[in-house]
Write a protein that holds these residues in place. Sequence first.
Motif, short mmCIF file in Angstrom:
data_model
loop_
_atom_site.label_atom_id
_atom_site.label_comp_id
_atom_site.label_asym_id
_atom_site.label_seq_id
_atom_site.Cartn_x
_atom_site.Cartn_y
_atom_site.Cartn_z
N ILE A 183 -14.49 47.77 5.51
CA ILE A 183 -15.35 48.74 6.50
C ILE A 183 -16.53 48.01 7.02
O ILE A 183 -17.35 47.67 5.93
CB ILE A 183 -15.60 50.09 5.92
CG1 ILE A 183 -14.20 50.54 5.50
CG2 ILE A 183 -16.24 50.93 6.81
CD1 ILE A 183 -13.13 50.97 6.32
N PRO A 241 -10.74 51.22 15.05
CA PRO A 241 -12.01 51.86 14.84
C PRO A 241 -11.98 53.32 14.36
O PRO A 241 -13.07 53.77 13.92
CB PRO A 241 -12.63 51.57 16.26
CG PRO A 241 -11.24 51.53 17.15
CD PRO A 241 -10.49 51.08 16.20
N SER A 289 -11.44 56.25 12.15
CA SER A 289 -11.04 56.22 10.57
C SER A 289 -9.84 57.15 10.09
O SER A 289 -9.12 56.63 9.20
CB SER A 289 -12.28 56.82 9.82
OG SER A 289 -12.66 57.96 10.27
N ARG A 307 -6.92 54.47 10.38
CA ARG A 307 -6.90 53.76 9.43
C ARG A 307 -6.34 54.30 8.10
O ARG A 307 -5.65 53.68 7.35
CB ARG A 307 -8.32 53.30 9.03
CG ARG A 307 -8.69 52.01 10.03
CD ARG A 307 -9.91 51.40 9.59
NE ARG A 307 -10.88 52.19 9.26
CZ ARG A 307 -12.05 52.72 9.71
NH1 ARG A 307 -12.12 52.71 11.06
NH2 ARG A 307 -12.79 53.42 8.99
N GLU A 333 -12.31 47.58 10.04
CA GLU A 333 -12.69 48.58 11.22
C GLU A 333 -13.76 47.60 12.22
O GLU A 333 -14.78 46.97 11.57
CB GLU A 333 -13.92 49.77 10.49
CG GLU A 333 -14.54 50.60 11.48
CD GLU A 333 -15.58 51.60 10.97
OE1 GLU A 333 -15.49 51.25 9.66
OE2 GLU A 333 -16.09 52.43 11.59
N SER A 370 -13.79 46.85 16.91
CA SER A 370 -13.28 47.07 18.08
C SER A 370 -13.65 46.30 19.28
O SER A 370 -14.66 45.22 19.10
CB SER A 370 -13.76 48.49 18.48
OG SER A 370 -15.39 48.42 18.59
#
Length: 211
Positions: A5, A79, A81, A84, A100, A102
């Motif tokens: 992250i 991106p 959460s 993910r 994470e 983009s």
Amino acid sequence: MTIEIRPNASAEVPGTEGYVDDAELLIPRYESVNPSEKYRAVTHLFPKVPSLVLDVGAGTGVDAAWFAQAGHQVLAVEPVSAFREAGIRLHPSPQIEWLEDSLPRLSGVVHRKKLFDVVLVSSVWNHLARDERGVAIAALGTLLAPGGVLIISLRHGPSPSNRRVFEVPIDETVNLASNHQLMLIASAETASVQLLNKQAGVNWSWLAFKN
């Protein structure tokens, strides 16, 4: 499975508008899509030997898992959460790493200085404004290994009102890619394989490029 992250990642990445609010509804829709049907028009371009795959906008990881099952190592970039977390839970695999990050800059991926044999930008490109698309194609070009393939899909048809979606001309995308030494090697038109989008009349253009 590795999860990274980025501490400075923005919670409101341009192009992700609406996805956080709709995540609960979208997760099962994403999971319902069969990647072998989705990628049928470009499957012949994928490596037959284990390779490195970058999945940009990986959603819940359905595509990443499909590539991992074929023996590939996948960097799944997402991106949002909620997506993910769903992907990590639904598709645990030591061959999938989650990050994470983009478009348009993919700064976290670019910083790694790793090259990929396949770069997927599926259901993402239409979320970028014109100036962002120029920045994005430059970043993607730096991530493609020699002889690798970049796959971009373009959405045509109605979109939810709470999403940031642009109609993107095929010619513009081809020209942008050409400006960065990425040559078009294949193109195809397909109907959506996601049921609700198919019923709404959504279709896709698939563009494949090599450096």
